[in-house]
Design a protein around this motif. Structure first.
Motif, short mmCIF file in Angstrom:
data_model
loop_
_atom_site.label_atom_id
_atom_site.label_comp_id
_atom_site.label_asym_id
_atom_site.label_seq_id
_atom_site.Cartn_x
_atom_site.Cartn_y
_atom_site.Cartn_z
N GLU A 196 0.84 -1.20 0.00
CA GLU A 196 0.00 0.00 0.00
C GLU A 196 0.87 1.25 0.00
O GLU A 196 1.99 1.24 0.52
CB GLU A 196 -0.91 0.05 1.23
CG GLU A 196 -1.81 -1.15 1.42
CD GLU A 196 -1.23 -2.20 2.36
OE1 GLU A 196 -2.00 -2.95 2.97
OE2 GLU A 196 0.02 -2.25 2.48
N SER A 197 0.32 2.33 -0.56
CA SER A 197 0.99 3.63 -0.54
C SER A 197 -0.06 4.72 -0.62
O SER A 197 -1.23 4.44 -0.93
CB SER A 197 1.98 3.75 -1.70
OG SER A 197 1.31 3.64 -2.93
N GLY A 198 0.35 5.94 -0.34
CA GLY A 198 -0.53 7.08 -0.49
C GLY A 198 -1.11 7.64 0.79
O GLY A 198 -1.81 8.65 0.76
N GLY A 199 -0.85 7.00 1.91
CA GLY A 199 -1.35 7.53 3.16
C GLY A 199 -0.65 8.82 3.55
O GLY A 199 0.34 9.22 2.94
N GLY A 200 -1.16 9.47 4.57
CA GLY A 200 -0.56 10.72 5.03
C GLY A 200 -1.45 11.43 6.00
O GLY A 200 -2.43 10.86 6.51
N SER A 201 -1.10 12.68 6.28
CA SER A 201 -1.85 13.51 7.20
C SER A 201 -2.51 14.65 6.44
O SER A 201 -1.84 15.35 5.67
CB SER A 201 -0.92 14.08 8.28
OG SER A 201 -0.36 13.04 9.05
N VAL A 202 -3.80 14.82 6.66
CA VAL A 202 -4.55 15.89 6.00
C VAL A 202 -5.49 16.53 7.00
O VAL A 202 -5.79 15.94 8.05
CB VAL A 202 -5.35 15.38 4.79
CG1 VAL A 202 -4.44 14.83 3.72
CG2 VAL A 202 -6.37 14.34 5.21
N GLN A 203 -5.97 17.69 6.65
CA GLN A 203 -6.98 18.34 7.47
C GLN A 203 -8.37 17.88 7.03
O GLN A 203 -8.56 17.40 5.90
CB GLN A 203 -6.87 19.86 7.34
CG GLN A 203 -5.63 20.41 8.02
CD GLN A 203 -5.67 21.92 8.14
OE1 GLN A 203 -6.20 22.60 7.27
NE2 GLN A 203 -5.11 22.45 9.23
N ALA A 204 -9.31 18.02 7.93
CA ALA A 204 -10.69 17.64 7.62
C ALA A 204 -11.15 18.34 6.35
O ALA A 204 -10.88 19.53 6.16
CB ALA A 204 -11.61 18.00 8.78
N GLY A 205 -11.83 17.58 5.49
CA GLY A 205 -12.27 18.11 4.22
C GLY A 205 -11.30 17.83 3.08
O GLY A 205 -11.64 18.03 1.91
N ARG A 249 -5.44 9.69 -2.00
CA ARG A 249 -5.66 8.54 -2.87
C ARG A 249 -4.68 7.45 -2.47
O ARG A 249 -3.47 7.64 -2.58
CB ARG A 249 -5.46 8.91 -4.33
CG ARG A 249 -5.91 7.78 -5.28
CD ARG A 249 -5.55 8.09 -6.70
NE ARG A 249 -6.21 7.20 -7.65
CZ ARG A 249 -5.65 6.73 -8.75
NH1 ARG A 249 -4.40 7.05 -9.04
NH2 ARG A 249 -6.33 5.94 -9.56
N LEU A 250 -5.24 6.34 -2.04
CA LEU A 250 -4.42 5.20 -1.67
C LEU A 250 -4.25 4.26 -2.86
O LEU A 250 -5.18 4.11 -3.67
CB LEU A 250 -5.06 4.42 -0.51
CG LEU A 250 -5.38 5.22 0.75
CD1 LEU A 250 -5.92 4.29 1.83
CD2 LEU A 250 -4.19 5.99 1.25
N SER A 251 -3.10 3.63 -2.92
CA SER A 251 -2.84 2.64 -3.96
C SER A 251 -2.37 1.35 -3.33
O SER A 251 -1.73 1.35 -2.27
CB SER A 251 -1.75 3.14 -4.92
OG SER A 251 -2.13 4.33 -5.56
N CYS A 252 -2.69 0.25 -3.98
CA CYS A 252 -2.23 -1.06 -3.54
C CYS A 252 -1.75 -1.82 -4.77
O CYS A 252 -2.52 -2.00 -5.71
CB CYS A 252 -3.34 -1.83 -2.84
SG CYS A 252 -2.91 -3.55 -2.46
N ALA A 253 -0.51 -2.25 -4.72
CA ALA A 253 0.06 -3.01 -5.83
C ALA A 253 0.20 -4.47 -5.43
O ALA A 253 0.86 -4.77 -4.42
CB ALA A 253 1.41 -2.44 -6.22
N ALA A 254 -0.40 -5.34 -6.20
CA ALA A 254 -0.30 -6.78 -5.95
C ALA A 254 0.75 -7.37 -6.87
O ALA A 254 0.84 -7.02 -8.04
CB ALA A 254 -1.65 -7.45 -6.18
N SER A 255 1.55 -8.29 -6.32
CA SER A 255 2.57 -8.95 -7.13
C SER A 255 2.80 -10.36 -6.59
O SER A 255 2.32 -10.72 -5.51
CB SER A 255 3.88 -8.17 -7.10
OG SER A 255 4.39 -8.09 -5.78
N GLY A 256 3.52 -11.15 -7.36
CA GLY A 256 3.82 -12.51 -6.94
C GLY A 256 3.03 -13.52 -7.74
O GLY A 256 2.74 -13.32 -8.90
#
Length: 125
Positions: free
Chosen positions: A6-15, A19-26
């Motif tokens: 997973e990637s794309g997390g972070g800290s934001v203010q309300a409102g 955008r989160l991303s998830c890359a599957a492999s294997g």
């Protein structure tokens, strides 16, 4: 084995938006289901949104409907989160079920057999 990152997390203010991303492999099967879950400290894991292999069949939890949108491009799963609120603060996990074409309850955690490490989303008021 299957890896989910997973990637794309972070800290934001309300409102705000993220955008989160998830890359599957294997060793991916031809058909597999993917979903987003979240877990806040002291709370149970919650299914947020899911998509089948085609990305055309999706399901979004009532708690985020109208604000979150799930999308999928085969081995990539996305979660677009708008109008974020402090109660959305949690660690967000990507999950996959292989093999799978469609699940009876796509937002139920035990349905899935692969999990990522998660990405943290923090929303401040």
């Amino acid at each position: 084995q299957v890896q989910l990152v997973e990637s794309g997390g972070g800290s934001v203010q309300a409102g705000g938006s993220l955008r989160l991303s998830c890359a599957a492999s294997g060793n991916l099967a031809n058909n597999y289901c993917m979903a987003w879950f979240r877990q806040a400290p002291g709370r149970e894991r919650e299914g947020v949104a899911a998509a089948d292999i085609t990305g055309r069949r999706t399901l979004t939890a009532d708690s985020v409907k109208g604000r979150f949108t799930v999308s999928r491009d085969v081995a990539e799963l996305y979660l677009t989160m708008n109008s974020l609120q402090p109660e959305d603060t949690a660690r967000y996990f990507c999950a996959a079920k292989l093999p799978c074409f469609q699940l009876a309850n796509p937002l139920r955690g035990p349905e899935y057999n692969y999990w990522g490490e998660g990405t943290q989303v923090t929303v401040s008021s």
